[in-house]
Write a protein that holds these residues in place. Sequence first.
Motif, PDB file in Angstrom:
ATOM      1  N   VAL A   1       0.853  -1.176   0.000  1.00 27.76           N
ATOM      2  CA  VAL A   1       0.000   0.000   0.000  1.00 27.76           C
ATOM      3  C   VAL A   1       0.891   1.227   0.000  1.00 27.76           C
ATOM      4  N   GLU A   2       0.317   2.397  -0.223  1.00 27.75           N
ATOM      5  CA  GLU A   2       1.091   3.624  -0.370  1.00 27.75           C
ATOM      6  C   GLU A   2       2.101   3.828   0.756  1.00 27.75           C
ATOM      7  N   TYR A   3       3.279   4.332   0.390  1.00 31.80           N
ATOM      8  CA  TYR A   3       4.366   4.703   1.301  1.00 31.80           C
ATOM      9  C   TYR A   3       5.122   3.528   1.915  1.00 31.80           C
ATOM     10  N   GLY A   4       4.793   2.296   1.536  1.00 29.43           N
ATOM     11  CA  GLY A   4       5.531   1.171   2.086  1.00 29.43           C
ATOM     12  C   GLY A   4       5.218   0.948   3.557  1.00 29.43           C
ATOM     13  N   ASN A   5       6.139   0.234   4.248  1.00 34.47           N
ATOM     14  CA  ASN A   5       5.929  -0.074   5.660  1.00 34.47           C
ATOM     15  C   ASN A   5       7.252   0.095   6.395  1.00 34.47           C
ATOM     16  N   VAL A   6       7.457   1.273   6.944  1.00 34.79           N
ATOM     17  CA  VAL A   6       8.720   1.605   7.594  1.00 34.79           C
ATOM     18  C   VAL A   6       8.962   0.664   8.772  1.00 34.79           C
ATOM     19  N   GLY A   7      10.189   0.159   8.875  1.00 37.40           N
ATOM     20  CA  GLY A   7      10.556  -0.742   9.956  1.00 37.40           C
ATOM     21  C   GLY A   7      10.467  -2.206   9.601  1.00 37.40           C
ATOM     22  N   ALA A   8       9.931  -2.508   8.408  1.00 38.14           N
ATOM     23  CA  ALA A   8       9.743  -3.911   8.026  1.00 38.14           C
ATOM     24  C   ALA A   8      11.014  -4.543   7.474  1.00 38.14           C
ATOM     25  N   VAL A   9      11.997  -3.739   7.079  1.00 34.45           N
ATOM     26  CA  VAL A   9      13.240  -4.265   6.513  1.00 34.45           C
ATOM     27  C   VAL A   9      14.411  -3.754   7.336  1.00 34.45           C
ATOM     28  N   PHE A  10      15.284  -4.656   7.769  1.00 33.23           N
ATOM     29  CA  PHE A  10      16.436  -4.278   8.582  1.00 33.23           C
ATOM     30  C   PHE A  10      17.438  -5.420   8.557  1.00 33.23           C
ATOM     31  N   ASP A  11      18.621  -5.170   9.070  1.00 34.50           N
ATOM     32  CA  ASP A  11      19.650  -6.185   9.209  1.00 34.50           C
ATOM     33  C   ASP A  11      19.870  -6.477  10.697  1.00 34.50           C
ATOM     34  N   TYR A  12      19.926  -7.761  11.055  1.00 31.74           N
ATOM     35  CA  TYR A  12      20.312  -8.233  12.385  1.00 31.74           C
ATOM     36  C   TYR A  12      19.327  -7.868  13.497  1.00 31.74           C
ATOM     37  N   VAL A  13      19.179  -6.569  13.756  1.00 26.68           N
ATOM     38  CA  VAL A  13      18.322  -6.090  14.850  1.00 26.68           C
ATOM     39  C   VAL A  13      17.437  -4.970  14.305  1.00 26.68           C
ATOM     40  N   PRO A  14      16.125  -4.946  14.655  1.00 25.69           N
ATOM     41  CA  PRO A  14      15.278  -3.846  14.185  1.00 25.69           C
ATOM     42  C   PRO A  14      15.904  -2.486  14.490  1.00 25.69           C
ATOM     43  N   ALA A  15      15.838  -1.590  13.521  1.00 29.13           N
ATOM     44  CA  ALA A  15      16.440  -0.255  13.672  1.00 29.13           C
ATOM     45  C   ALA A  15      15.534   0.649  14.498  1.00 29.13           C
ATOM     46  N   GLY A  16      15.256   0.204  15.712  1.00 30.58           N
ATOM     47  CA  GLY A  16      14.416   1.005  16.610  1.00 30.58           C
ATOM     48  C   GLY A  16      12.947   0.675  16.545  1.00 30.58           C
ATOM     49  N   GLY A  17      12.564  -0.268  15.677  1.00 32.31           N
ATOM     50  CA  GLY A  17      11.140  -0.528  15.504  1.00 32.31           C
ATOM     51  C   GLY A  17      10.471   0.680  14.870  1.00 32.31           C
ATOM     52  N   PHE A  18       9.253   0.998  15.307  1.00 29.09           N
ATOM     53  CA  PHE A  18       8.553   2.198  14.850  1.00 29.09           C
ATOM     54  C   PHE A  18       7.938   2.852  16.075  1.00 29.09           C
ATOM     55  N   GLY A  19       8.135   4.157  16.222  1.00 25.89           N
ATOM     56  CA  GLY A  19       7.869   4.870  17.459  1.00 25.89           C
ATOM     57  C   GLY A  19       6.531   4.595  18.099  1.00 25.89           C
ATOM     58  N   TRP A  20       5.427   4.900  17.397  1.00 25.79           N
ATOM     59  CA  TRP A  20       4.140   4.752  18.068  1.00 25.79           C
ATOM     60  C   TRP A  20       3.698   3.295  18.126  1.00 25.79           C
ATOM     61  N   THR A  21       4.230   2.434  17.245  1.00 23.87           N
ATOM     62  CA  THR A  21       3.946   1.011  17.380  1.00 23.87           C
ATOM     63  C   THR A  21       4.641   0.458  18.614  1.00 23.87           C
ATOM     64  N   ASN A  22       5.891   0.893  18.850  1.00 27.64           N
ATOM     65  CA  ASN A  22       6.577   0.540  20.098  1.00 27.64           C
ATOM     66  C   ASN A  22       5.717   0.907  21.305  1.00 27.64           C
ATOM     67  N   ALA A  23       5.247   2.155  21.308  1.00 31.18           N
ATOM     68  CA  ALA A  23       4.455   2.643  22.444  1.00 31.18           C
ATOM     69  C   ALA A  23       3.176   1.829  22.610  1.00 31.18           C
ATOM     70  N   SER A  24       2.523   1.500  21.495  1.00 29.62           N
ATOM     71  CA  SER A  24       1.275   0.733  21.583  1.00 29.62           C
ATOM     72  C   SER A  24       1.513  -0.650  22.167  1.00 29.62           C
ATOM     73  N   LEU A  25       2.683  -1.209  21.897  1.00 30.71           N
ATOM     74  CA  LEU A  25       2.989  -2.525  22.450  1.00 30.71           C
ATOM     75  C   LEU A  25       3.189  -2.445  23.960  1.00 30.71           C
ATOM     76  N   VAL A  26       3.948  -1.454  24.403  1.00 31.35           N
ATOM     77  CA  VAL A  26       4.171  -1.266  25.843  1.00 31.35           C
ATOM     78  C   VAL A  26       2.845  -1.007  26.552  1.00 31.35           C
ATOM     79  N   LEU A  27       2.040  -0.096  26.012  1.00 33.04           N
ATOM     80  CA  LEU A  27       0.769   0.266  26.650  1.00 33.04           C
ATOM     81  C   LEU A  27      -0.242  -0.869  26.550  1.00 33.04           C
ATOM     82  N   GLY A  28      -0.219  -1.582  25.432  1.00 35.05           N
ATOM     83  CA  GLY A  28      -1.159  -2.682  25.240  1.00 35.05           C
ATOM     84  C   GLY A  28      -0.891  -3.837  26.180  1.00 35.05           C
ATOM     85  N   ILE A  29       0.385  -4.181  26.376  1.00 30.12           N
ATOM     86  CA  ILE A  29       0.722  -5.259  27.302  1.00 30.12           C
ATOM     87  C   ILE A  29       0.203  -4.947  28.698  1.00 30.12           C
ATOM     88  N   ALA A  30       0.273  -3.678  29.094  1.00 26.27           N
ATOM     89  CA  ALA A  30      -0.195  -3.276  30.429  1.00 26.27           C
ATOM     90  C   ALA A  30      -1.702  -3.436  30.584  1.00 26.27           C
TER      91      ALA A  30
END
Length: 609
Positions: free
Chosen positions: A562-591
């Motif tokens: 879909v338009e603009y691709g999907n930032v964070g989906a391609v990386f080498d070895y270790v995710p390059a920081g993930g994606f900011g608000w997706t990171n936050a949603s995971l932390v908040l969602g787990i809680a």
Amino acid sequence: MRIRKTDTLKTLLAQEDTDGSNTITIDDTGPKHYTVRGENGETLEVKGTYYLANLLQEVWLGNGELDEEKVFMKPLERVDHLMKTHYWHTLSRRMDADNILATLSDEKRSSDKAYLYVPAADSDGLEYYRRITAAHPQIEIVELPKPPFSDGLLAEIDRKPGLLALKYDKTADAPLPYVVPGGRFNEMYGWDSYFIALGLMAHDQYYLAKGMLENTAYQIKYYGKMLNANRSYYLTRSQPPFYTPYLSAFYRRYAQRLSENWLAEHLGIAIDEYQNVWMNPQTHLFADLGLNRYFDEGQGRPKETEPGHFDFILKQYAAKHGLSLEETERAHDEGRIKDADLDRYFVHDRAMRESGHDTTTRLDDVCADTACVDLNAILYRVETDIAALIADYFPQGFEHRGETHTTEQWQQKAQARCNAVQQYLWNEEDGTFYDYNLARKTQNRFVSATNLLPLWAGLCSQEQAERTVKSQLGTLLCAGGIASTAPIGAEVRGPERQWDYPYGWAPHQILIWEGLQRYGFEQEMHEAAYAWVRMIVRATVEYNGLIPEKFNVVKGSHKTDVEYGNVGAVFDYVPAGGFGWTNASLVLGIAKLTDAQKAELDALADKIP
């Protein structure tokens, strides 16, 4: 366990990374069983995709010392650990001497020089940026006057795209840090910063969260608004106004570390933003309705879009004017084609980009005429947050620019908005809130995640909340979380849009979870949070820790076309920081999960080969 890092990486990848991606995922066809050999003859057996990916990450991040416990961490603990120790740092930026060239880099627009715009009124910032750029003749500093900016100045700036300076801290002799959405971005984004900050505060990253809040205040003070992002071509638009909710959440979290004078300064800036940006009848206020719209003060095609982005719409006008597609675009940009319909389309498109929902069928070709549910819910929250801050910290009234602001005044503003929302945005027949199109004088009966935002803001009655959840959530909640919209009908022509069904985004999840919890929908909140978190955790387990920008929530997959691709989906070895608000949603969602749900997610690590 001491290992030979280079040799271990080489043999591990040769055996397990069969597709050559520098990651270990379920798509690889290796034996999924690797023996780590230490320098002193000891061995460690690692089996399964998830644990092998952890091993790869730990070897890559380490200095030759392998911590076995980190290799065998369960998914929820591991992703939390990586965010605290690696992801937030990787996504952090600072416009200092060591990083100024990198932050100036821009993949959206290029020019013959690297332009750095600095407010003329910020004398300390000007001196600092001149000092650190003296050794770089390719950087040209441009002094920017106070807003509002004339059309002529904006046109001149448009010909010289560049970076807008952020706040310089004289005490530290360095600009304040900020967190970007994802690895390819170098600038700070408006509404992203609020959601990122929620994640930062959950991890007690005080200085990063404070730096971003103060950088946002700096933008309002010197550029006139919280910017879409700190690039010169974003001077004409803001984004959903989360500065005040950010300020309220941050101050209440860290009041013991801050002074009342600090709060007073930022509360004044919040009031300035509300009055000068959102209550301006020339741009953002429908005065007759008492409601607000998104708007962009620029003109014509937004130049930061990717090549070909507007081909669908431009084809219609190319045929009309007897020109090729490329010549139509060029002629319109240069003002050689005057077409009121095309001009109006770009007015709506720019407004849609201020909404943050770029792009969605919901707002396409109508946004500038629309009083949106999401915007007015956020502004109601702004009004009630300001009222509460004054009540709690300035009970005698808050003095700002010669005016005394009281809790009662801001409560009255909120009540007036609530009345207008009830009159124009509430649909009694359908039992939900809808956007209202002023030009057509009718509601847009469009099922969207944004229709649920009044619950987050506390803008509706309990009965309205119940009816809204019943009419909207069932249609939107999918296997992987809440979709941006209901399915788009076949009659809608045009490109597939990333803020439409079947795609889901972190900010919608976070706001809707909070809204559901606020009105007592605990079971629905758990269900929605679990669907989203499970999808992300499964992606991290199966794809080497991957945390991307967006998901197809119907398929429960990060694999989107879909338009603009999907930032964070391609990386080498270790995710390059993930994606900011997706990171936050995971932390908040787990809680927000039950212990049983958390246990089910941790068990995913052992359910794949």
